[in-house]
Write an enzyme that holds these catalytic residues in place. Structure first.
Site, PDB file in Angstrom:
ATOM      1  N   THR A 186       0.797  -1.206   0.019  1.00 58.51           N
ATOM      2  CA  THR A 186      -0.006  -0.108  -0.196  1.00 58.51           C
ATOM      3  C   THR A 186       0.974   1.340   0.094  1.00 58.51           C
ATOM      4  O   THR A 186       2.027   1.308   0.764  1.00 58.51           O
ATOM      5  CB  THR A 186      -0.824  -0.007   1.368  1.00 58.51           C
ATOM      6  OG1 THR A 186      -1.772  -0.895   1.157  1.00 58.51           O
ATOM      7  CG2 THR A 186      -1.612   1.243   1.410  1.00 58.51           C
ATOM      8  N   VAL A 215     -12.798  -4.715   2.918  1.00 55.67           N
ATOM      9  CA  VAL A 215     -12.211  -3.324   3.181  1.00 55.67           C
ATOM     10  C   VAL A 215     -11.121  -3.764   4.329  1.00 55.67           C
ATOM     11  O   VAL A 215     -11.347  -4.150   5.320  1.00 55.67           O
ATOM     12  CB  VAL A 215     -13.246  -2.249   3.407  1.00 55.67           C
ATOM     13  CG1 VAL A 215     -12.232  -0.845   3.636  1.00 55.67           C
ATOM     14  CG2 VAL A 215     -14.047  -2.038   2.296  1.00 55.67           C
ATOM     15  N   GLY A 216      -9.864  -3.257   3.845  1.00 55.85           N
ATOM     16  CA  GLY A 216      -8.722  -3.117   5.065  1.00 55.85           C
ATOM     17  C   GLY A 216      -8.637  -1.909   5.854  1.00 55.85           C
ATOM     18  O   GLY A 216      -9.585  -1.138   6.037  1.00 55.85           O
ATOM     19  N   THR A 237       0.994  -0.166   6.228  1.00 57.84           N
ATOM     20  CA  THR A 237       0.818  -1.278   5.127  1.00 57.84           C
ATOM     21  C   THR A 237       0.826  -2.601   5.855  1.00 57.84           C
ATOM     22  O   THR A 237       1.572  -2.786   6.705  1.00 57.84           O
ATOM     23  CB  THR A 237       1.964  -0.963   4.031  1.00 57.84           C
ATOM     24  OG1 THR A 237       1.775  -2.006   3.040  1.00 57.84           O
ATOM     25  CG2 THR A 237       3.262  -1.027   4.580  1.00 57.84           C
ATOM     26  N   GLY A 240      -4.517  -5.658   6.940  1.00 55.91           N
ATOM     27  CA  GLY A 240      -5.379  -4.622   7.328  1.00 55.91           C
ATOM     28  C   GLY A 240      -6.147  -4.984   8.418  1.00 55.91           C
ATOM     29  O   GLY A 240      -6.341  -4.197   9.577  1.00 55.91           O
TER      30      GLY A 240
HETATM   31  N1  ASP Z   1      -3.272  -2.675   4.175  1.00 57.80           N
HETATM   32  C1  ASP Z   1      -3.886  -3.102   2.893  1.00 57.80           C
HETATM   33  C2  ASP Z   1      -5.087  -3.821   3.265  1.00 57.80           C
HETATM   34  O1  ASP Z   1      -5.339  -4.497   4.271  1.00 57.80           O
HETATM   35  C3  ASP Z   1      -3.085  -3.861   1.963  1.00 57.80           C
HETATM   36  C4  ASP Z   1      -1.706  -3.638   2.154  1.00 57.80           C
HETATM   37  O2  ASP Z   1      -0.982  -2.871   2.739  1.00 57.80           O
HETATM   38  O3  ASP Z   1      -1.100  -4.120   0.982  1.00 57.80           O
HETATM   39  O4  ASP Z   1      -6.088  -3.608   2.721  1.00 57.80           O
END
Ligand code: ASP
Length: 324
Positions: A186, A215-216, A237, A240
């Site tokens: 992310t 949704v994260g 990141t 989530g």
């Molecule tokens: N944090 C993001 C989510 O959980 C994913 C990621 O950081 O790759 O949607």
């Protein structure tokens, strides 16, 4: 006149409409309290030199922290090679790309969009939600409709490469969403402008091959991102679900408020997650944080995480310490 009807009437048509995010605020070079201007910087999760360079250049020109961050991440949102953010992002398990983003400024204003289809520049859209609606979050079809009404161009976000990868994944994975170390990524960016004001942005296509509607943390204020101009800011990141359970970014900022450094605060937030997982977890979570003195912290569960910073026209990418 509504932007859309203006475009129709002007004969410009949607095909000529720029899809790059708009910049609203006028550059400022003076502080209303006559405080001296400070050295601005942009810092982001992962190895994203182009994104922090764009933000850094905007900051050098006097752009405010929020607009600079949005401009920076817009590079990765349009970057088809980045399969975890924006256009070209990995789809959900049904083959649809849905994007999440949030923004937060130095005054504590925030906006977020969740599970948005067909819109590339969701960080910019989150700012539109913040500025132009009485709400903080718009989700799904409502967010998409809002984007269209604001003149955003609908696009097919699923690239042939992402489609191919998804089709290969279906074969093997029998439709169970993966939560491992590799498929997280992310772009979270924190900027401090010439007035010393902090703002942040978080943008993602979320977990690869997630359940439809999942949704994260990334668009959840306090989890994926939190900014407190008196203390500092943090962005996350990684998986989530784990960040949400500990309200990770808010936790880090509150720990800094209590006197911990950004580094110690990031470490504590990771340890809170690990406390719930006695065995070495197979998922990744990473945080970066800054305080008002410009000190930086970063920490992750597993190795491999990096951050990139642009300050005084210099861009560097740093490996981040990790538990494992
Ligand atoms: N944090 C993001 C989510 O959980 C994913 C990621 O950081 O790759 O949607």
């Amino acid at each position: 006149m509504k932007r859309r009807s203006f475009l129709d009437k002007s004969g410009l048509g949607l095909s000529t409409l720029l899809v790059a995010p708009k910049v609203w605020a006028e550059p400022k070079t003076t502080n209303s309290k006559n405080k001296p201007l400070v050295t601005p910087y942009a810092i982001a999760t992962w190895n994203v030199p182009e994104a922090v360079n764009l933000a850094g250049t905007a900051l050098e020109k006097g752009r405010n922290a929020l607009d600079a961050a949005i401009e920076g991440v817009s590079f990765e949102e349009s970057n088809l090679k980045n399969t975890t953010v924006g256009k070209g992002g990995a789809p959900d398990r049904e083959g649809t790309v849905t994007l999440d983003a949030c923004v937060m400024d130095h005054l504590g204003n925030c906006g977020a969009v969740m599970a948005v289809e067909q819109i590339t520049h969701v960080a910019s859209l989150a700012k539109e939600v913040m500025l132009k609606t009485p709400h903080v979050i718009l989700a799904g079809e409502g967010a998409r409709q809002f984007a269209l009404s604001e003149g955003y161009l609908p696009e097919n976000l699923l690239t042939p490469e992402s489609k191919k990868a998804w089709e290969a994944w279906i074969e093997k994975s029998n439709y169970s969403p993966q939560i491992n170390v590799e498929n997280h990524d992310t772009i979270g960016m924190l900027c401090s402008d010439q007035l010393g004001n902090l703002s942040g942005v978080c943008t993602t296509s979320g977990l690869a091959y997630k359940m439809k509607g999942r949704v994260g943390d990334s668009p959840v204020i306090g989890s994926g991102l939190f900014v407190d101009n008196e203390v500092g800011a943090a962005v996350a990141t990684g998986l989530g679900e784990e960040v949400i359970k500990t309200v990770g970014s808010f936790l880090i900022v509150e720990l800094m408020r209590q006197g911990k450094t950004p580094q110690a605060s990031c470490e504590e937030a990771i340890n809170r997650i690990l406390a719930k997982h006695p065995n070495k977890p197979d998922f990744q979570v990473c945080f970066i944080a800054v305080d008002t003195k410009g000190q930086i912290g970063a920490y992750s569960i597993h190795s491999g995480f990096t951050y990139t910073i642009n300050k005084e026209n210099k861009t560097t990418t740093q490996a981040v310490e990790s538990v494992f």
